[in-house]
Design a protein around this motif. Structure first.
Motif, PDB file in Angstrom:
ATOM      1  N   THR A 101       7.842   6.652  -6.529  1.00 19.14           N
ATOM      2  CA  THR A 101       8.499   7.908  -5.910  1.00 19.14           C
ATOM      3  C   THR A 101       8.703   7.759  -4.503  1.00 19.14           C
ATOM      4  O   THR A 101       8.950   8.319  -3.717  1.00 19.14           O
ATOM      5  N   GLN A 102       7.861   6.404  -4.006  1.00 18.93           N
ATOM      6  CA  GLN A 102       7.928   6.087  -2.707  1.00 18.93           C
ATOM      7  C   GLN A 102       8.018   4.538  -2.724  1.00 18.93           C
ATOM      8  O   GLN A 102       7.340   3.907  -3.129  1.00 18.93           O
ATOM      9  N   GLU A 103       9.253   3.942  -2.197  1.00 19.54           N
ATOM     10  CA  GLU A 103       9.518   2.492  -2.268  1.00 19.54           C
ATOM     11  C   GLU A 103       8.431   2.125  -0.819  1.00 19.54           C
ATOM     12  O   GLU A 103       7.843   2.919   0.069  1.00 19.54           O
ATOM     13  N   PRO A 104       8.167   0.777  -0.815  1.00 20.02           N
ATOM     14  CA  PRO A 104       7.366   0.373   0.322  1.00 20.02           C
ATOM     15  C   PRO A 104       7.844   1.045   1.545  1.00 20.02           C
ATOM     16  O   PRO A 104       8.854   0.761   2.004  1.00 20.02           O
ATOM     17  N   LEU A 105       6.724   1.165   2.236  1.00 24.76           N
ATOM     18  CA  LEU A 105       7.043   1.932   3.760  1.00 24.76           C
ATOM     19  C   LEU A 105       5.767   1.293   4.555  1.00 24.76           C
ATOM     20  O   LEU A 105       4.437   1.402   3.839  1.00 24.76           O
ATOM     21  N   THR A 106       6.050   0.976   5.747  1.00 22.57           N
ATOM     22  CA  THR A 106       5.067   0.386   6.677  1.00 22.57           C
ATOM     23  C   THR A 106       4.822   1.651   7.522  1.00 22.57           C
ATOM     24  O   THR A 106       5.701   1.927   8.314  1.00 22.57           O
ATOM     25  N   ALA A 107       3.389   1.913   7.787  1.00 27.96           N
ATOM     26  CA  ALA A 107       3.111   2.868   8.741  1.00 27.96           C
ATOM     27  C   ALA A 107       1.637   2.179   9.688  1.00 27.96           C
ATOM     28  O   ALA A 107       0.841   2.226   8.985  1.00 27.96           O
ATOM     29  N   GLY A 108       2.184   1.657  10.721  1.00 29.23           N
ATOM     30  CA  GLY A 108       1.010   1.097  11.462  1.00 29.23           C
ATOM     31  C   GLY A 108       0.770  -0.098  10.607  1.00 29.23           C
ATOM     32  O   GLY A 108       1.541  -1.128  10.293  1.00 29.23           O
ATOM     33  N   PRO A 109      -0.757  -0.543  10.685  1.00 30.73           N
ATOM     34  CA  PRO A 109      -1.178  -1.479  10.042  1.00 30.73           C
ATOM     35  C   PRO A 109      -1.258  -1.667   8.435  1.00 30.73           C
ATOM     36  O   PRO A 109      -1.580  -2.649   7.657  1.00 30.73           O
ATOM     37  N   VAL A 110      -0.255  -0.536   7.841  1.00 37.43           N
ATOM     38  CA  VAL A 110      -0.685  -0.549   6.227  1.00 37.43           C
ATOM     39  C   VAL A 110       0.882  -0.487   5.865  1.00 37.43           C
ATOM     40  O   VAL A 110       1.569   0.279   6.309  1.00 37.43           O
ATOM     41  N   THR A 111       1.215  -1.111   4.797  1.00 40.82           N
ATOM     42  CA  THR A 111       2.247  -1.015   3.889  1.00 40.82           C
ATOM     43  C   THR A 111       1.868  -0.204   2.469  1.00 40.82           C
ATOM     44  O   THR A 111       0.959  -0.850   1.999  1.00 40.82           O
ATOM     45  N   MET A 112       2.639   0.680   2.309  1.00 42.53           N
ATOM     46  CA  MET A 112       2.127   1.368   0.963  1.00 42.53           C
ATOM     47  C   MET A 112       3.437   1.836   0.114  1.00 42.53           C
ATOM     48  O   MET A 112       4.637   1.712   0.646  1.00 42.53           O
ATOM     49  N   ALA A 113       3.279   2.173  -1.029  1.00 42.36           N
ATOM     50  CA  ALA A 113       4.090   2.360  -2.141  1.00 42.36           C
ATOM     51  C   ALA A 113       3.345   3.413  -3.082  1.00 42.36           C
ATOM     52  O   ALA A 113       2.302   3.343  -3.146  1.00 42.36           O
ATOM     53  N   VAL A 114       4.227   4.310  -3.839  1.00 38.71           N
ATOM     54  CA  VAL A 114       3.811   5.404  -4.422  1.00 38.71           C
ATOM     55  C   VAL A 114       4.448   5.245  -6.043  1.00 38.71           C
ATOM     56  O   VAL A 114       5.719   5.236  -5.899  1.00 38.71           O
ATOM     57  N   PHE A 115       3.847   5.309  -7.196  1.00 44.26           N
ATOM     58  CA  PHE A 115       4.357   5.016  -8.345  1.00 44.26           C
ATOM     59  C   PHE A 115       3.941   6.226  -9.351  1.00 44.26           C
ATOM     60  O   PHE A 115       2.523   6.730  -8.995  1.00 44.26           O
ATOM     61  N   ASP A 116       4.470   6.410 -10.321  1.00 41.46           N
ATOM     62  CA  ASP A 116       3.845   7.500 -11.386  1.00 41.46           C
ATOM     63  C   ASP A 116       3.285   6.562 -12.580  1.00 41.46           C
ATOM     64  O   ASP A 116       4.037   5.570 -13.055  1.00 41.46           O
ATOM     65  N   ASP A 117       2.101   7.180 -12.762  1.00 42.48           N
ATOM     66  CA  ASP A 117       1.417   6.143 -13.834  1.00 42.48           C
ATOM     67  C   ASP A 117       1.517   6.491 -15.320  1.00 42.48           C
ATOM     68  O   ASP A 117       0.867   6.039 -16.165  1.00 42.48           O
ATOM     69  N   THR A 118       2.556   7.610 -15.720  1.00 38.06           N
ATOM     70  CA  THR A 118       3.074   7.881 -16.727  1.00 38.06           C
ATOM     71  C   THR A 118       1.976   8.708 -17.444  1.00 38.06           C
ATOM     72  O   THR A 118       2.092   9.302 -18.902  1.00 38.06           O
ATOM     73  N   CYS A 119       0.983   8.953 -16.795  1.00 31.67           N
ATOM     74  CA  CYS A 119      -0.288   9.856 -17.375  1.00 31.67           C
ATOM     75  C   CYS A 119      -0.562  11.047 -16.630  1.00 31.67           C
ATOM     76  O   CYS A 119      -1.747  11.698 -16.756  1.00 31.67           O
ATOM     77  N   GLY A 120       0.382  11.414 -15.740  1.00 33.86           N
ATOM     78  CA  GLY A 120       0.080  12.637 -14.772  1.00 33.86           C
ATOM     79  C   GLY A 120      -0.277  12.429 -13.425  1.00 33.86           C
ATOM     80  O   GLY A 120      -0.386  13.413 -13.064  1.00 33.86           O
ATOM     81  N   ASN A 121      -0.235  11.250 -12.989  1.00 34.72           N
ATOM     82  CA  ASN A 121      -0.805  11.063 -11.649  1.00 34.72           C
ATOM     83  C   ASN A 121       0.322  10.210 -10.900  1.00 34.72           C
ATOM     84  O   ASN A 121       1.046   9.492 -11.256  1.00 34.72           O
ATOM     85  N   LEU A 122       0.161  10.287  -9.464  1.00 35.44           N
ATOM     86  CA  LEU A 122       1.058   9.275  -8.729  1.00 35.44           C
ATOM     87  C   LEU A 122      -0.186   8.539  -8.132  1.00 35.44           C
ATOM     88  O   LEU A 122      -1.328   8.933  -7.824  1.00 35.44           O
ATOM     89  N   ILE A 123       0.076   7.238  -8.183  1.00 32.76           N
ATOM     90  CA  ILE A 123      -0.787   6.304  -7.603  1.00 32.76           C
ATOM     91  C   ILE A 123      -0.172   5.395  -6.573  1.00 32.76           C
ATOM     92  O   ILE A 123       1.012   5.084  -6.690  1.00 32.76           O
ATOM     93  N   GLN A 124      -0.876   5.322  -5.371  1.00 30.59           N
ATOM     94  CA  GLN A 124      -0.461   4.455  -4.342  1.00 30.59           C
ATOM     95  C   GLN A 124      -0.964   3.049  -4.142  1.00 30.59           C
ATOM     96  O   GLN A 124      -2.202   2.993  -4.465  1.00 30.59           O
ATOM     97  N   ILE A 125      -0.241   2.283  -4.032  1.00 32.00           N
ATOM     98  CA  ILE A 125      -0.636   0.767  -3.787  1.00 32.00           C
ATOM     99  C   ILE A 125      -0.513   0.469  -2.217  1.00 32.00           C
ATOM    100  O   ILE A 125       0.366   0.862  -1.552  1.00 32.00           O
ATOM    101  N   ALA A 126      -1.424  -0.239  -1.706  1.00 34.79           N
ATOM    102  CA  ALA A 126      -1.559  -0.481  -0.325  1.00 34.79           C
ATOM    103  C   ALA A 126      -1.918  -1.893   0.144  1.00 34.79           C
ATOM    104  O   ALA A 126      -2.475  -2.757  -0.615  1.00 34.79           O
ATOM    105  N   THR A 127      -1.427  -2.527   1.357  1.00 36.05           N
ATOM    106  CA  THR A 127      -1.777  -3.649   1.922  1.00 36.05           C
ATOM    107  C   THR A 127      -1.985  -3.354   3.289  1.00 36.05           C
ATOM    108  O   THR A 127      -1.204  -2.685   3.846  1.00 36.05           O
ATOM    109  N   ARG A 128      -3.116  -3.837   3.958  1.00 38.72           N
ATOM    110  CA  ARG A 128      -3.451  -3.594   5.244  1.00 38.72           C
ATOM    111  C   ARG A 128      -3.154  -5.034   5.942  1.00 38.72           C
ATOM    112  O   ARG A 128      -3.557  -5.966   5.224  1.00 38.72           O
TER     113      ARG A 128
END
Length: 130
Positions: A101-128
């Protein structure tokens, strides 16, 4: 004090087990029948089997539905997982059919993306960075 266990409410534990282990790459730690179809089902990071457990908890409580629906509607992730490289993980998961639902995006020192876990939740992955 340290975090030992946290949970993610899921619509279907069998589907969640498949997604969190076969797609995301976590490893099943506990799978204890609780009566009926419910189980005490936890997963851990494969490189940290004694680390924090994620409970794939049945979303049965009446407050769970409205809570998760509001988060998803507003695009708010329920949980965040650390990854070494968001862009690489985005490519890997996209190739497996994961809907972001969100492609990789860099905000300051963090790069993140958000996906649908197919079970009712959005989950964010992140790299600092750094």
């Amino acid at each position: 004090m340290k975090i030992h266990l946290t949970s993610v409410f899921v619509d279907d534990q069998t589907r969640a087990e498949h997604f969190y282990t076969r797609v995301l790459g976590f490893v099943k730690k506990h799978d204890v029948p609780l009566g009926g179809a419910d189980r005490w089902l936890t997963v851990v990071a494969p490189d940290d089997p004694e680390g924090t457990e994620l409970l794939l908890e049945p979303a049965r409580h009446p407050a769970v539905g409205p809570y998760r629906e509001a988060l998803v509607e507003d695009g708010i992730p329920l949980a965040q997982f650390a990854v070494d490289d968001v862009a690489a993980e985005y490519e890997r998961l996209s190739a497996l059919g994961v809907r972001f639902t969100q492609e990789p995006l860099t905000a300051g020192p963090v790069t993140m993306a958000v996906f649908d876990d197919t079970c009712g939740n959005l989950i964010q992955i992140a790299t600092r960075a750094g």
